[in-house]
Design a protein around this motif. Structure first.
Motif, PDB file in Angstrom:
ATOM      1  N   ARG A  26      -9.785  -9.124  -6.777  1.00  0.00           N
ATOM      2  CA  ARG A  26     -10.287  -7.802  -6.426  1.00  0.00           C
ATOM      3  C   ARG A  26      -9.334  -6.711  -6.911  1.00  0.00           C
ATOM      4  O   ARG A  26      -9.752  -5.655  -7.392  1.00  0.00           O
ATOM      5  CB  ARG A  26     -10.503  -7.700  -4.907  1.00  0.00           C
ATOM      6  CG  ARG A  26     -11.179  -6.389  -4.558  1.00  0.00           C
ATOM      7  CD  ARG A  26     -12.022  -6.430  -3.301  1.00  0.00           C
ATOM      8  NE  ARG A  26     -12.380  -5.053  -2.973  1.00  0.00           N
ATOM      9  CZ  ARG A  26     -12.156  -4.486  -1.800  1.00  0.00           C
ATOM     10  NH1 ARG A  26     -11.594  -5.154  -0.816  1.00  0.00           N
ATOM     11  NH2 ARG A  26     -12.497  -3.237  -1.594  1.00  0.00           N
ATOM     12  N   TRP A  27      -8.024  -6.944  -6.792  1.00  0.00           N
ATOM     13  CA  TRP A  27      -7.034  -5.986  -7.304  1.00  0.00           C
ATOM     14  C   TRP A  27      -7.246  -5.776  -8.799  1.00  0.00           C
ATOM     15  O   TRP A  27      -7.287  -4.639  -9.273  1.00  0.00           O
ATOM     16  CB  TRP A  27      -5.619  -6.512  -7.018  1.00  0.00           C
ATOM     17  CG  TRP A  27      -4.530  -5.535  -7.348  1.00  0.00           C
ATOM     18  CD1 TRP A  27      -3.932  -4.653  -6.484  1.00  0.00           C
ATOM     19  CD2 TRP A  27      -3.895  -5.321  -8.626  1.00  0.00           C
ATOM     20  NE1 TRP A  27      -2.971  -3.917  -7.148  1.00  0.00           N
ATOM     21  CE2 TRP A  27      -2.935  -4.310  -8.466  1.00  0.00           C
ATOM     22  CE3 TRP A  27      -4.052  -5.894  -9.886  1.00  0.00           C
ATOM     23  CZ2 TRP A  27      -2.130  -3.844  -9.517  1.00  0.00           C
ATOM     24  CZ3 TRP A  27      -3.265  -5.436 -10.939  1.00  0.00           C
ATOM     25  CH2 TRP A  27      -2.314  -4.429 -10.752  1.00  0.00           C
ATOM     26  N   PHE A  72      -7.825 -11.890  -3.201  1.00  0.00           N
ATOM     27  CA  PHE A  72      -7.095 -10.613  -3.231  1.00  0.00           C
ATOM     28  C   PHE A  72      -6.785 -10.228  -4.674  1.00  0.00           C
ATOM     29  O   PHE A  72      -7.031  -9.101  -5.094  1.00  0.00           O
ATOM     30  CB  PHE A  72      -5.792 -10.738  -2.431  1.00  0.00           C
ATOM     31  CG  PHE A  72      -4.836  -9.595  -2.665  1.00  0.00           C
ATOM     32  CD1 PHE A  72      -4.808  -8.504  -1.809  1.00  0.00           C
ATOM     33  CD2 PHE A  72      -3.970  -9.589  -3.763  1.00  0.00           C
ATOM     34  CE1 PHE A  72      -3.943  -7.438  -2.037  1.00  0.00           C
ATOM     35  CE2 PHE A  72      -3.106  -8.529  -4.003  1.00  0.00           C
ATOM     36  CZ  PHE A  72      -3.096  -7.452  -3.139  1.00  0.00           C
ATOM     37  N   VAL A 115       0.816  -1.224   0.000  1.00  0.00           N
ATOM     38  CA  VAL A 115       0.000   0.000   0.000  1.00  0.00           C
ATOM     39  C   VAL A 115       0.846   1.269   0.000  1.00  0.00           C
ATOM     40  O   VAL A 115       0.379   2.337  -0.388  1.00  0.00           O
ATOM     41  CB  VAL A 115      -0.946   0.007   1.230  1.00  0.00           C
ATOM     42  CG1 VAL A 115      -1.848   1.235   1.242  1.00  0.00           C
ATOM     43  CG2 VAL A 115      -1.815  -1.236   1.238  1.00  0.00           C
ATOM     44  N   THR A 157     -10.399  -3.816  -9.643  1.00  0.00           N
ATOM     45  CA  THR A 157     -10.238  -2.383  -9.350  1.00  0.00           C
ATOM     46  C   THR A 157      -9.464  -1.693 -10.469  1.00  0.00           C
ATOM     47  O   THR A 157      -9.862  -0.622 -10.946  1.00  0.00           O
ATOM     48  CB  THR A 157      -9.514  -2.175  -7.996  1.00  0.00           C
ATOM     49  OG1 THR A 157     -10.230  -2.865  -6.970  1.00  0.00           O
ATOM     50  CG2 THR A 157      -9.427  -0.694  -7.647  1.00  0.00           C
ATOM     51  N   ASP A 201      -6.924  -0.700  -2.085  1.00  0.00           N
ATOM     52  CA  ASP A 201      -5.963   0.344  -1.713  1.00  0.00           C
ATOM     53  C   ASP A 201      -4.645   0.161  -2.473  1.00  0.00           C
ATOM     54  O   ASP A 201      -4.029   1.131  -2.917  1.00  0.00           O
ATOM     55  CB  ASP A 201      -5.685   0.311  -0.202  1.00  0.00           C
ATOM     56  CG  ASP A 201      -6.854   0.838   0.621  1.00  0.00           C
ATOM     57  OD1 ASP A 201      -7.784   1.428   0.020  1.00  0.00           O
ATOM     58  OD2 ASP A 201      -6.841   0.645   1.853  1.00  0.00           O
ATOM     59  N   GLN A 202      -4.206  -1.101  -2.625  1.00  0.00           N
ATOM     60  CA  GLN A 202      -2.970  -1.357  -3.361  1.00  0.00           C
ATOM     61  C   GLN A 202      -3.123  -0.998  -4.835  1.00  0.00           C
ATOM     62  O   GLN A 202      -2.202  -0.447  -5.449  1.00  0.00           O
ATOM     63  CB  GLN A 202      -2.547  -2.824  -3.198  1.00  0.00           C
ATOM     64  CG  GLN A 202      -2.086  -3.135  -1.780  1.00  0.00           C
ATOM     65  CD  GLN A 202      -1.475  -4.511  -1.631  1.00  0.00           C
ATOM     66  OE1 GLN A 202      -0.761  -4.985  -2.505  1.00  0.00           O
ATOM     67  NE2 GLN A 202      -1.740  -5.162  -0.502  1.00  0.00           N
ATOM     68  N   GLY A 209      -2.581  -7.218   2.577  1.00  0.00           N
ATOM     69  CA  GLY A 209      -3.094  -5.844   2.575  1.00  0.00           C
ATOM     70  C   GLY A 209      -4.401  -5.731   1.809  1.00  0.00           C
ATOM     71  O   GLY A 209      -4.910  -6.703   1.252  1.00  0.00           O
ATOM     72  N   ASN A 210      -4.930  -4.522   1.764  1.00  0.00           N
ATOM     73  CA  ASN A 210      -6.199  -4.265   1.086  1.00  0.00           C
ATOM     74  C   ASN A 210      -5.975  -4.180  -0.427  1.00  0.00           C
ATOM     75  O   ASN A 210      -5.191  -3.343  -0.890  1.00  0.00           O
ATOM     76  CB  ASN A 210      -6.797  -2.954   1.622  1.00  0.00           C
ATOM     77  CG  ASN A 210      -8.134  -2.637   0.994  1.00  0.00           C
ATOM     78  OD1 ASN A 210      -8.219  -2.371  -0.201  1.00  0.00           O
ATOM     79  ND2 ASN A 210      -9.175  -2.659   1.790  1.00  0.00           N
TER      80      ASN A 210
END
Length: 201
Positions: free
Chosen positions: A115-116, A112, A38, A119, A73-74, A69-70
């Protein structure tokens, strides 16, 4: 005869890269590390991004995934870093470097990554490449990512003949060598490669 493009990928470990020399040696595309997690930004990314462009390479940027991590956000940290370095132009490529599970179970790592990718896709309109190893994918860390183009690290295999792990049926970029420099091939033309990249429309 099918066209093959040669590429390299770099990070802060390479320090100052002589992009003109690589272009003269026939390198057509490159990926530079932009971010990790992040908060981390590769200190050479700005320079690499600009020099790749100045030397007419197909420009790629990658994010090193930290699945603890999120993911959103990353992804935003990654896109903001590219924006600050001059932004995306037509044909630029992005990738998620997915090779660390951060001691999480495979289904959480895969969630994860999905979702990355979603986004980044929502903000850019393009599908990121997934850079990974066959052994990592076989453990289930890449479940549900088969729709994204595969950039496979398979340095033990002949150039252009990597092992392709499930959930993929084929590969787009093969990293066939990683010493003294990470070297890659793409089967196809420059136009074929940039078609997988950013389209401002």
């Amino acid at each position: 005869m099918e066209r093959v493009l040669h590429g390299i990928d770099v990070s802060n470990w390479q320090g100052s890269v002589h992009w003109g020399d690589h272009a003269d040696d026939g390198v057509s595309f490159a990926f530079a590390k932009a971010t990790e997690g992040v908060t981390y930004t590769d200190k050479w990314f700005d320079r690499n991004w600009q020099r790749m462009r100045e030397n007419w390479l197909v420009c790629g940027a990658y994010h090193f995934a930290r699945p603890k991590g999120n993911p959103a956000d990353q992804a935003r940290h990654f896109l903001r870093t590219i924006q600050q370095a001059g932004g995306l132009r037509r044909g630029d490529l992005v990738a998620l470097d997915l090779e660390s599970h951060d001691d999480l179970p495979a289904d959480e790592v895969a969630a994860f990554a999905r979702r990355w990718c979603r986004t980044v896709e929502r903000h850019t309109g393009m599908r990121p490449f997934i850079y990974t190893h066959a052994w990592f994918a076989r453990e289930g860390n890449c479940a549900g990512l088969g729709e994204y183009p595969l950039w496979i690290a398979s340095p033990g295999r002949p150039k252009g003949d990597p092992v392709v792990p499930s959930p993929w049926r084929g590969w787009k970029i093969h990293q066939y060598e990683n010493s003294p420099l990470d070297r890659n091939v793409f089967h196809g033309s420059r136009e074929d490669l940039t078609r997988l990249g950013y389209d401002p429309r």
